[in-house]
Design a protein around this motif. Sequence first.
Motif, PDB file in Angstrom:
ATOM      1  N   VAL A 108       0.907  -0.940  -0.183  1.00  0.00           N
ATOM      2  CA  VAL A 108      -0.110   0.111   0.301  1.00  0.00           C
ATOM      3  C   VAL A 108       0.385   1.556  -0.005  1.00  0.00           C
ATOM      4  CG1 VAL A 108      -1.248   1.145   1.742  1.00  0.00           C
ATOM      5  CG2 VAL A 108      -2.143  -1.197   1.268  1.00  0.00           C
ATOM      6  N   ASN A 109       0.744   1.922  -0.536  1.00  0.00           N
ATOM      7  CA  ASN A 109       1.167   4.024  -0.823  1.00  0.00           C
ATOM      8  C   ASN A 109       2.686   3.340  -0.776  1.00  0.00           C
ATOM      9  OD1 ASN A 109       1.399   6.469  -0.400  1.00  0.00           O
ATOM     10  ND2 ASN A 109       1.679   6.600   0.959  1.00  0.00           N
ATOM     11  N   CYS A 110       3.019   2.214  -2.080  1.00  0.00           N
ATOM     12  CA  CYS A 110       4.076   2.470  -2.523  1.00  0.00           C
ATOM     13  C   CYS A 110       4.637   3.226  -3.655  1.00  0.00           C
ATOM     14  CB  CYS A 110       4.775   0.993  -2.866  1.00  0.00           C
ATOM     15  SG  CYS A 110       6.839   0.764  -3.688  1.00  0.00           S
ATOM     16  N   GLY A 111       5.406   4.138  -3.615  1.00  0.00           N
ATOM     17  CA  GLY A 111       5.923   5.357  -4.191  1.00  0.00           C
ATOM     18  C   GLY A 111       6.878   5.544  -4.263  1.00  0.00           C
ATOM     19  N   MET A 112       7.446   6.788  -4.574  1.00  0.00           N
ATOM     20  CA  MET A 112       8.945   7.648  -5.264  1.00  0.00           C
ATOM     21  C   MET A 112       8.765   8.826  -4.500  1.00  0.00           C
ATOM     22  SD  MET A 112       9.832   5.644  -7.442  1.00  0.00           S
ATOM     23  CE  MET A 112      11.396   5.962  -7.563  1.00  0.00           C
ATOM     24  N   ARG A 113       9.890   9.381  -4.315  1.00  0.00           N
ATOM     25  CA  ARG A 113      10.000  10.018  -3.210  1.00  0.00           C
ATOM     26  C   ARG A 113      11.756  10.867  -3.968  1.00  0.00           C
ATOM     27  NH1 ARG A 113       9.133  12.654   1.577  1.00  0.00           N
ATOM     28  NH2 ARG A 113      10.563  14.517   2.024  1.00  0.00           N
ATOM     29  N   LEU A 114      11.592  12.842  -4.454  1.00  0.00           N
ATOM     30  CA  LEU A 114      12.661  12.933  -5.382  1.00  0.00           C
ATOM     31  C   LEU A 114      12.943  14.382  -4.625  1.00  0.00           C
ATOM     32  CD1 LEU A 114      14.407  12.419  -7.818  1.00  0.00           C
ATOM     33  CD2 LEU A 114      13.517  14.371  -8.986  1.00  0.00           C
ATOM     34  N   GLU A 115      14.390  14.326  -4.391  1.00  0.00           N
ATOM     35  CA  GLU A 115      15.051  15.921  -3.507  1.00  0.00           C
ATOM     36  C   GLU A 115      16.214  16.455  -4.152  1.00  0.00           C
ATOM     37  OE1 GLU A 115      13.570  14.130   1.401  1.00  0.00           O
ATOM     38  OE2 GLU A 115      15.861  14.698   0.440  1.00  0.00           O
ATOM     39  N   GLY A 225      12.847  -6.651  -3.438  1.00  0.00           N
ATOM     40  CA  GLY A 225      12.483  -6.194  -5.386  1.00  0.00           C
ATOM     41  C   GLY A 225      13.092  -5.609  -5.955  1.00  0.00           C
ATOM     42  N   ASN A 226      11.982  -4.872  -6.067  1.00  0.00           N
ATOM     43  CA  ASN A 226      12.742  -3.546  -6.844  1.00  0.00           C
ATOM     44  C   ASN A 226      12.609  -1.629  -6.177  1.00  0.00           C
ATOM     45  OD1 ASN A 226      10.328  -3.021  -6.904  1.00  0.00           O
ATOM     46  ND2 ASN A 226       9.663  -2.218  -9.053  1.00  0.00           N
ATOM     47  N   HIS A 227      12.735  -1.991  -4.906  1.00  0.00           N
ATOM     48  CA  HIS A 227      12.479  -0.953  -3.627  1.00  0.00           C
ATOM     49  C   HIS A 227      14.310  -0.191  -3.785  1.00  0.00           C
ATOM     50  CE1 HIS A 227       9.026  -2.082  -2.364  1.00  0.00           C
ATOM     51  NE2 HIS A 227       8.662  -1.510  -3.445  1.00  0.00           N
ATOM     52  N   PHE A 228      14.519   0.870  -3.463  1.00  0.00           N
ATOM     53  CA  PHE A 228      16.051   1.190  -3.869  1.00  0.00           C
ATOM     54  C   PHE A 228      15.720   2.540  -3.192  1.00  0.00           C
ATOM     55  CE2 PHE A 228      14.483   2.682  -8.437  1.00  0.00           C
ATOM     56  CZ  PHE A 228      14.557   3.956  -7.877  1.00  0.00           C
ATOM     57  N   ALA A 229      17.306   3.476  -3.074  1.00  0.00           N
ATOM     58  CA  ALA A 229      17.358   4.501  -2.281  1.00  0.00           C
ATOM     59  C   ALA A 229      18.996   4.765  -3.656  1.00  0.00           C
ATOM     60  CB  ALA A 229      17.562   4.270  -1.174  1.00  0.00           C
ATOM     61  N   GLU A 230      18.860   5.968  -4.223  1.00  0.00           N
ATOM     62  CA  GLU A 230      19.423   5.764  -5.409  1.00  0.00           C
ATOM     63  C   GLU A 230      19.860   7.828  -5.295  1.00  0.00           C
ATOM     64  OE1 GLU A 230      19.743   3.342  -9.259  1.00  0.00           O
ATOM     65  OE2 GLU A 230      18.568   5.621  -9.523  1.00  0.00           O
ATOM     66  N   VAL A 257      14.015   8.153  -3.600  1.00  0.00           N
ATOM     67  CA  VAL A 257      13.808   6.845  -3.188  1.00  0.00           C
ATOM     68  C   VAL A 257      12.612   6.279  -3.130  1.00  0.00           C
ATOM     69  CG1 VAL A 257      12.554   6.075  -0.802  1.00  0.00           C
ATOM     70  CG2 VAL A 257      14.898   7.950  -0.936  1.00  0.00           C
ATOM     71  N   HIS A 258      12.274   4.967  -3.592  1.00  0.00           N
ATOM     72  CA  HIS A 258      11.397   4.811  -4.250  1.00  0.00           C
ATOM     73  C   HIS A 258      11.357   2.648  -2.810  1.00  0.00           C
ATOM     74  CE1 HIS A 258       9.711   0.460  -7.018  1.00  0.00           C
ATOM     75  NE2 HIS A 258       9.262   1.087  -5.761  1.00  0.00           N
ATOM     76  N   SER A 259       9.990   3.437  -2.055  1.00  0.00           N
ATOM     77  CA  SER A 259      10.142   2.080  -1.084  1.00  0.00           C
ATOM     78  C   SER A 259       8.457   2.396  -0.577  1.00  0.00           C
ATOM     79  CB  SER A 259      10.576   2.223  -0.222  1.00  0.00           C
ATOM     80  OG  SER A 259      10.212   0.903   1.013  1.00  0.00           O
ATOM     81  N   GLY A 260       8.295   0.905   0.251  1.00  0.00           N
ATOM     82  CA  GLY A 260       6.398   1.114   0.285  1.00  0.00           C
ATOM     83  C   GLY A 260       6.192   1.205   1.962  1.00  0.00           C
TER      84      GLY A 260
END
Length: 505
Positions: A108-115, A225-230, A257-260
Motif C-alpha cells: 500500500v502506497n508504495c511510491g517515489m520520493r525525489l529531493e 525487490g525493486n525498491h531502492f534509495a539512489e 527513494v522507492h519504497s512502501g
Amino acid sequence: MRTRQDRRLLRRDEQWLTLPNPYDIPVDICADERVPLEPAAVDEVLSVLETADTLHRLAEAVPGHDGPLPRLVRLVLTPDFHKGAGIPIGTVIETEGALLPQAVGNDVNCGMRLEVTSLTVEQVRPRLDALERRLRHLFFEGGRRIALTPAQREALLRDGLPGLMLTGDAPWQGHQPTDTEDCLDRMHAPAHPTGTAEAFADWITSAGGTEAASHDSLIGSIGGGNHFAELQYVARVHDPAAAYAWGLTAGAVVLMVHSGSLALGHQANATALDRLRQTWPPGLSRPRNQILPFLLNERTAAARRRYLDAFGNAANFASGNRFFLALTMRAGLAAECGQTTARLVYDAPHNLFWQEEDRVIHRKGATPAGGHEQMSGGPYAIWGEPVIVPGSMGASSYLLRGHGNARTLASACHGAGRRVPRGATARAGDRDLDAFLREFRVVTPLDHRDPTVARRADVMTAWRRDLKQEAPWAYKDIGPVVSSLQAGGVADPVAELRPLLTVKG
C-alpha cells in the motif's frame, strides 16, 4: 453485460489488438510499438475483465443491495505494464459502486520520493568510495538509529507525515526545518487520516511500553525487490523553465527513494481479503480470477471501515518510510561531502485508490500525472504534476510534468517495467553481471569486495541471484517508455537523472 465475442479489446495508441472480449469495457494500452508487451500480462488483463461479471453476480446475490449498481468502467495500461499477482503491474482501474483491494495490492502506497541537494556531481563523485562505506553502515550496520516515541508512531499512522511533524521533537539526523512545509504542499497525498491505529498497536508499543523515544528497527527500511534509495545527478535538462522552478540545475545531485509500507501493507490487504472471504454470499461461487470486491453499500460498511483504517495507517507509514530513507541518505552525504541542504521536489504514490462518491480510481504500479486543473492552488499549478519515472538499476531515470490526460485517467507509468520475469533472470550469464558491477556501485548489506565474504561461495551465489533479478537486462529500455508518455500527451520530460550509486535491501 455481454457483447460480440470478437470485440477489439486493447487499443495501443491508434492500433488495435484483436482479442476475445465478452465485456463492453474499454481497455487502453498507452505505449507505442517500440515498447514490448508481455503476453502473460495481456492474458492477465483478460482475467481481470471477468471482474465485471463478478460485480454483476454479487449485486444480484445480495438481498436488498442498497448501493449503486457496481460496474467495471474502464482499464488503462501504462507503458511499463507487466504481469503481477492476478492484476498486472501498471494497471489503472475505474469502477463505480465497488472497491477492489487487490487492484492496489499488498504494498500500500508504495511510491517515489525525489529531493534535490545543494551538492554537485563534481563534489560527490570523488567521495563515492567513502560514501559507499558510510551508507552501508547507516542502512545495514546499525547506523540509522531513528528514534520515535509511541506518540510519534501513532501520530504517523493516524495523520501521516504532517501528524508526525506536529508531535514536537525531531532529533533525526538529516532533518531540516523545511521538511514540515514540504510535507504539506510537495506530496501528492500528505496524509490519509484515520480514526484509529489499533491494527498496528504492536508497532506503536514496540518501544517497550514506555513513553521515551526508542530506535526503530522497521521504519527507514528499503524493503526487497525493486525498491531502492539512489544517489543521482541532473544529466540533462529538457524543460529549463520547469526545472528552474523545481530547483533543478545541470549537475545537481538528487536523492531518489522507492519504497512502501513493508509488512503493514501486507497486513492491511490481508484484513480486507479475510473479511471478504468471511462475508462472501453462501451459494455464490467465488470468482475464477480470485479478485474479491467490496460493494459500496451499507452491508459492507463495517468491514470496509476496518480495512480503510488499516489501509490509511499503512499508507501513512509508507510516506514516513520514504521520508526517513531520504534522511538517511542526507546524513551520509553530509558526513562524507560536507554540510548540505536538501529540498523535496515531490513524493508520489503508485499503489493507492482514490474515491469520489461512488467512483473509485485504483492504481497498481501507476503514478498520478495530473495537469493544471488537478494541481490548481499548489506550487505545481502552472506546470502540472511532477511524474517520477525510474529506469532500471544503473540506467537513467526521468522527471516529467503531467498533463492530466483523460484517456489515461491522469495516470503515468511508475518505471520502465520488467521485460523478464524474476524467476527467469537467474539464467542470465555471470559475465554480464560482473561487467555491470565493474561499471556501477550497488550498496547492499553484503560487501562483495570483502575477501572474507568473497570466499563464501554459498553466500555469493545467493547475493548474485538476487542482483540478477533487478539487473538492467530484466527491464525495458526507459527511452521508449518516456517517449510513449510524451507522444501520448501524458507527460513531458523536465530532466534526465543519471545514477551515481544505488542502495538495495
